[in-house]
Scaffold this motif. Structure first.
Motif, PDB file in Angstrom:
ATOM      1  N   VAL A 196       0.811  -1.225   0.000  1.00 11.65           N
ATOM      2  CA  VAL A 196       0.000   0.000   0.000  1.00 11.65           C
ATOM      3  C   VAL A 196       0.842   1.272   0.000  1.00 11.65           C
ATOM      4  CG1 VAL A 196      -2.020  -1.087   1.026  1.00 11.65           C
ATOM      5  CG2 VAL A 196      -0.265  -0.146   2.526  1.00 11.65           C
ATOM      6  N   GLU A 197       2.160   1.122  -0.067  1.00  8.18           N
ATOM      7  CA  GLU A 197       3.052   2.291  -0.138  1.00  8.18           C
ATOM      8  C   GLU A 197       4.171   1.993  -1.120  1.00  8.18           C
ATOM      9  OE1 GLU A 197       5.137   5.557   2.846  1.00  8.18           O
ATOM     10  OE2 GLU A 197       4.638   3.585   3.624  1.00  8.18           O
ATOM     11  N   ARG A 198       3.902   2.295  -2.400  1.00 11.30           N
ATOM     12  CA  ARG A 198       4.821   1.888  -3.467  1.00 11.30           C
ATOM     13  C   ARG A 198       5.447   3.079  -4.199  1.00 11.30           C
ATOM     14  NH1 ARG A 198       0.165  -0.783  -4.520  1.00 11.30           N
ATOM     15  NH2 ARG A 198      -0.046   0.202  -6.557  1.00 11.30           N
ATOM     16  N   GLY A 199       5.521   4.225  -3.532  1.00  7.28           N
ATOM     17  CA  GLY A 199       6.025   5.442  -4.167  1.00  7.28           C
ATOM     18  C   GLY A 199       7.428   5.337  -4.726  1.00  7.28           C
ATOM     19  N   ILE A 200       8.260   4.467  -4.150  1.00  9.23           N
ATOM     20  CA  ILE A 200       9.662   4.368  -4.603  1.00  9.23           C
ATOM     21  C   ILE A 200       9.787   3.742  -5.985  1.00  9.23           C
ATOM     22  CG2 ILE A 200      10.577   4.232  -2.256  1.00  9.23           C
ATOM     23  CD1 ILE A 200      11.032   1.179  -2.817  1.00  9.23           C
ATOM     24  N   GLU A 201       8.720   3.101  -6.464  1.00  6.15           N
ATOM     25  CA  GLU A 201       8.825   2.380  -7.739  1.00  6.15           C
ATOM     26  C   GLU A 201       8.952   3.312  -8.941  1.00  6.15           C
ATOM     27  OE1 GLU A 201       6.900  -1.959  -6.972  1.00  6.15           O
ATOM     28  OE2 GLU A 201       5.496  -0.436  -7.654  1.00  6.15           O
ATOM     29  N   LYS A 202       8.573   4.581  -8.759  1.00  9.18           N
ATOM     30  CA  LYS A 202       8.607   5.509  -9.893  1.00  9.18           C
ATOM     31  C   LYS A 202      10.037   5.897 -10.291  1.00  9.18           C
ATOM     32  CE  LYS A 202       6.630   9.867 -11.550  1.00  9.18           C
ATOM     33  NZ  LYS A 202       5.813  11.056 -11.196  1.00  9.18           N
ATOM     34  N   GLU A 203      10.840   6.337  -9.325  1.00  5.96           N
ATOM     35  CA  GLU A 203      12.189   6.825  -9.646  1.00  5.96           C
ATOM     36  C   GLU A 203      13.297   6.059  -8.933  1.00  5.96           C
ATOM     37  OE1 GLU A 203      12.363  11.002  -8.797  1.00  5.96           O
ATOM     38  OE2 GLU A 203      11.002  11.546 -10.429  1.00  5.96           O
ATOM     39  N   LEU A 204      13.122   5.807  -7.637  1.00  5.36           N
ATOM     40  CA  LEU A 204      14.217   5.248  -6.846  1.00  5.36           C
ATOM     41  C   LEU A 204      14.556   3.815  -7.238  1.00  5.36           C
ATOM     42  CD1 LEU A 204      16.174   5.980  -4.545  1.00  5.36           C
ATOM     43  CD2 LEU A 204      14.595   4.841  -2.993  1.00  5.36           C
ATOM     44  N   VAL A 205      13.548   2.979  -7.412  1.00  2.00           N
ATOM     45  CA  VAL A 205      13.825   1.577  -7.776  1.00  2.00           C
ATOM     46  C   VAL A 205      14.584   1.487  -9.102  1.00  2.00           C
ATOM     47  CG1 VAL A 205      12.792  -0.635  -8.414  1.00  2.00           C
ATOM     48  CG2 VAL A 205      11.980   0.567  -6.377  1.00  2.00           C
TER      49      VAL A 205
END
Length: 330
Positions: A196-205
């Motif tokens: 439910v908290e996947r914000g890192i998948e856009k740039e950081l990952v």
């Protein structure tokens, strides 16, 4: 257990790593030391060789408990991960927030990572942990008052002295990670990540994959809500900060539980719990090296470690993702 290399470092860690925040009691509404010691020791017995802690967790208590738990263990078969950069005993840097320690005393938490502070914190951690080296040393949160280059030059010195094996960061965005990585090759970035908290998948990952930096995902169970055991009206212990958290609002608890109910038949078909299914899904995500999972007692620790035995096919992952992407939180 599965063991994974952290980035391009020489460090291999267990894919399920023991997260030692809760055992420090601080912000989790208390913890029993005896249960915490047993949880760590049982985790090690089940192949969890990596333990992640920090000085701020209970203002030294978590590190002390970890140190006590690993006495008598083969040190070279364990990986001790800790942090620096959050001071409750000094008012330098920027005020992060006001808090209370485990005895209820008011404390101010500062983000500070000046060179002398990094070195002092490392020495203090070594003493509390009862070891002569730390496997992975990480900044806890960014300190805007100190250049990243200064902070990581101090970390590099500690590595050259053999006091730490590898360097990492926590809660750094792409630009901050780049700056630290230019001073010392980073093994990892520890960031919040869950279904439910996947914000890192856009740039950081993508950045970490491209630059061969491992990702340690903390709060993969979103501090317990993805276990399916927390229902609307749940009563939290005094000092437990989850009560005011967005994910713990009654409507979100209801929606998340409805989503988990859709996963339950799959978990049951594998003789697994929903939480174990969630942990396995997490370490199957592209770029995610490790899931950091906390346990306050031996039973929780065993259940976490056994999540490694859950196997998910590509079709099952697609099934989970399809339902996950329909989940809308308020």
């Amino acid at each position: 257990m599965e063991y994974r290399q952290l980035g391009e470092s020489n460090l291999k860690v267990s894919a399920i790593t023991f997260g030692a925040w809760a055992i420090g009691g601080w912000m989790w509404g208390g913890a029993e030391r005896k249960d915490a010691l047993e949880a760590i020791r049982v985790s090690i017995d089940h192949g969890v060789t990596s333990i992640d802690t920090a000085p701020i967790y209970g203002q030294g208590l978590s590190e002390e408990i970890v140190g006590e738990a690993i006495k008598g263990q083969k040190r070279d078969q364990l990986q001790i991960l800790t942090k620096f950069g959050m001071r409750w005993d000094l008012d330098k840097g920027t005020l992060a927030f006001k808090s209370k320690d485990n005895s209820g005393k008011d404390i101010d938490i500062y983000k500070y990572a000046g060179k002398e502070s990094v070195i002092q914190e490392c020495e203090d951690s070594l003493k509390r942990l009862g070891t002569d080296y730390i496997d992975l040393l990480q900044i806890h949160w960014a300190d805007v008052t100190t250049p990243i280059e200064e902070t990581y030059e101090a970390v590099l010195r500690l590595k050259e002295q053999g006091k730490i094996r590898e360097a990492g960061v926590c809660n750094y965005n792409v630009e901050q990670t780049k700056a630290a990585n230019s001073v010392v090759k980073l093994a990892s970035n520890q960031v919040p990540f869950s279904m439910v908290e996947r914000g890192i998948e856009k740039e950081l990952v993508p950045y970490c994959i491209e630059n061969k930096i491992g990702i340690l995902a903390y709060s993969p169970l979103q501090r317990g809500i993805l276990t399916g055991k927390i229902k609307p009206g749940h009563s939290f212990n005094e000092g437990d900060t989850r009560e005011g958290n967005r994910f713990y609002q009654p409507e979100n608890i209801t929606r998340i539980n409805a989503f988990l109910d859709e996963l339950r038949p799959m978990a049951e078909s594998k003789s697994a719990t929903v939480a174990q299914l969630v942990i396995r899904w997490t370490i199957e995500r592209p770029g995610i090296t490790v899931a950091l999972v906390g346990a306050r007692d031996a039973n929780q620790a065993i259940q976490n470690a056994k999540a490694i035995n859950v196997k998910l096919s590509a079709e099952e992952i697609d099934y989970i993702n399809e339902r996950l992407y329909k989940l809308q939180l308020v």
